[in-house]
Design a protein around this motif. Structure first.
Motif, PDB file in Angstrom:
ATOM      1  N   ASN A  70      36.991 -27.754 -41.514  1.00 43.70           N
ATOM      2  CA  ASN A  70      36.702 -25.975 -40.682  1.00 43.70           C
ATOM      3  C   ASN A  70      36.135 -26.517 -39.048  1.00 43.70           C
ATOM      4  N   PRO A  71      37.096 -27.091 -38.265  1.00 43.73           N
ATOM      5  CA  PRO A  71      36.162 -27.316 -36.963  1.00 43.73           C
ATOM      6  C   PRO A  71      36.469 -26.301 -36.480  1.00 43.73           C
ATOM      7  N   HIS A  72      37.119 -25.120 -36.284  1.00 49.26           N
ATOM      8  CA  HIS A  72      36.569 -23.757 -35.738  1.00 49.26           C
ATOM      9  C   HIS A  72      35.386 -23.304 -36.181  1.00 49.26           C
ATOM     10  N   LEU A  73      35.179 -22.964 -37.139  1.00 44.96           N
ATOM     11  CA  LEU A  73      33.672 -22.498 -37.242  1.00 44.96           C
ATOM     12  C   LEU A  73      32.481 -22.985 -36.841  1.00 44.96           C
ATOM     13  N   TYR A  74      32.633 -24.383 -35.918  1.00 44.55           N
ATOM     14  CA  TYR A  74      31.616 -24.878 -35.290  1.00 44.55           C
ATOM     15  C   TYR A  74      32.322 -24.902 -33.444  1.00 44.55           C
ATOM     16  N   ARG A  75      32.779 -23.805 -33.608  1.00 46.08           N
ATOM     17  CA  ARG A  75      33.421 -24.332 -31.845  1.00 46.08           C
ATOM     18  C   ARG A  75      32.369 -23.961 -30.991  1.00 46.08           C
ATOM     19  N   GLY A  76      31.840 -25.182 -30.241  1.00 46.17           N
ATOM     20  CA  GLY A  76      30.539 -23.770 -28.931  1.00 46.17           C
ATOM     21  C   GLY A  76      29.263 -24.801 -29.620  1.00 46.17           C
ATOM     22  N   LYS A  77      29.367 -26.397 -30.835  1.00 48.49           N
ATOM     23  CA  LYS A  77      27.976 -26.319 -31.231  1.00 48.49           C
ATOM     24  C   LYS A  77      28.286 -27.618 -30.594  1.00 48.49           C
ATOM     25  N   VAL A  78      26.769 -28.463 -31.148  1.00 50.78           N
ATOM     26  CA  VAL A  78      27.049 -29.580 -30.976  1.00 50.78           C
ATOM     27  C   VAL A  78      25.309 -30.015 -32.428  1.00 50.78           C
ATOM     28  N   LEU A 132      22.583 -42.910 -31.214  1.00 52.36           N
ATOM     29  CA  LEU A 132      22.397 -41.308 -31.089  1.00 52.36           C
ATOM     30  C   LEU A 132      23.572 -40.713 -30.403  1.00 52.36           C
ATOM     31  N   MET A 133      24.418 -40.561 -31.647  1.00 54.79           N
ATOM     32  CA  MET A 133      26.199 -39.404 -30.854  1.00 54.79           C
ATOM     33  C   MET A 133      25.879 -38.321 -30.945  1.00 54.79           C
ATOM     34  N   ASP A 134      26.379 -37.498 -29.793  1.00 56.59           N
ATOM     35  CA  ASP A 134      26.638 -36.173 -29.615  1.00 56.59           C
ATOM     36  C   ASP A 134      28.211 -36.286 -30.209  1.00 56.59           C
ATOM     37  N   PHE A 135      27.930 -35.009 -31.372  1.00 60.65           N
ATOM     38  CA  PHE A 135      29.290 -34.474 -31.747  1.00 60.65           C
ATOM     39  C   PHE A 135      29.075 -33.521 -31.784  1.00 60.65           C
ATOM     40  N   LYS A 136      30.368 -32.658 -30.183  1.00 63.03           N
ATOM     41  CA  LYS A 136      30.326 -31.313 -29.928  1.00 63.03           C
ATOM     42  C   LYS A 136      31.588 -31.018 -30.248  1.00 63.03           C
ATOM     43  N   ILE A 137      31.920 -29.590 -30.936  1.00 60.07           N
ATOM     44  CA  ILE A 137      32.837 -28.992 -31.108  1.00 60.07           C
ATOM     45  C   ILE A 137      33.426 -28.154 -29.902  1.00 60.07           C
TER      46      ILE A 137
END
Length: 137
Positions: A70-78, A132-137
């Motif tokens: 459900n990646p759409h639940l995390y849109r705009g989050k990091v 350290l990797m940033d995951f942004k949706i």
């Protein structure tokens, strides 16, 4: 944004190498036509290495995204995750260090399920061995 931390590390390492190589040398000692040729070759190698690093980072992100529910639940989050990888891409550890708690929880599960490919070479693996990797949706 996704690669800023890794690329910042690569840039910082490059600057430190330049500083170490020229420390204690006079201007006449640090530049010669032969040195310029070597620097040009090293610059080409550096660009190739940066390209491989960027490509591998994208492969890691892609593998994780494929396994994110459900990646759409995390849109705009990091979420910032520290990854420790074996040379073959096997995840040794993954720890959320910062970011949205819900995304971090989902991203950690995705990392565990992801089939991260092997690093293309030793130098690239060294960058991602403890990254350290940033995951942004």
């Amino acid at each position: 944004m996704q690669l800023k931390r890794v690329m910042s590390l690569v840039l910082l390492m490059s600057l430190q190498l330049v500083a170490c190589n020229s420390a204690g040398k006079s201007t006449s000692e640090t530049s010669s036509p032969r040195d310029d040729s070597v620097q040009t070759l090293q610059s080409a190698e550096g660009r190739q290495q940066k390209s491989e690093i960027n490509s591998y980072a994208e492969k890691i992100h892609s593998a994780v995204r494929k396994n994110l529910d459900n990646p759409h639940l995390y849109r705009g989050k990091v979420c910032s995750i520290r990854l420790t990888l074996q040379r073959d891409g096997t995840v040794i550890s993954a720890t959320a260090e910062d970011g949205d708690p819900e995304l971090c929880k989902a991203a950690l599960l995705a990392v565990k399920r992801a089939e991260i490919p092997a690093a293309p070479d030793e130098k690239t693996w060294q960058v991602f061995n403890n990254a350290l990797m940033d995951f942004k949706i």
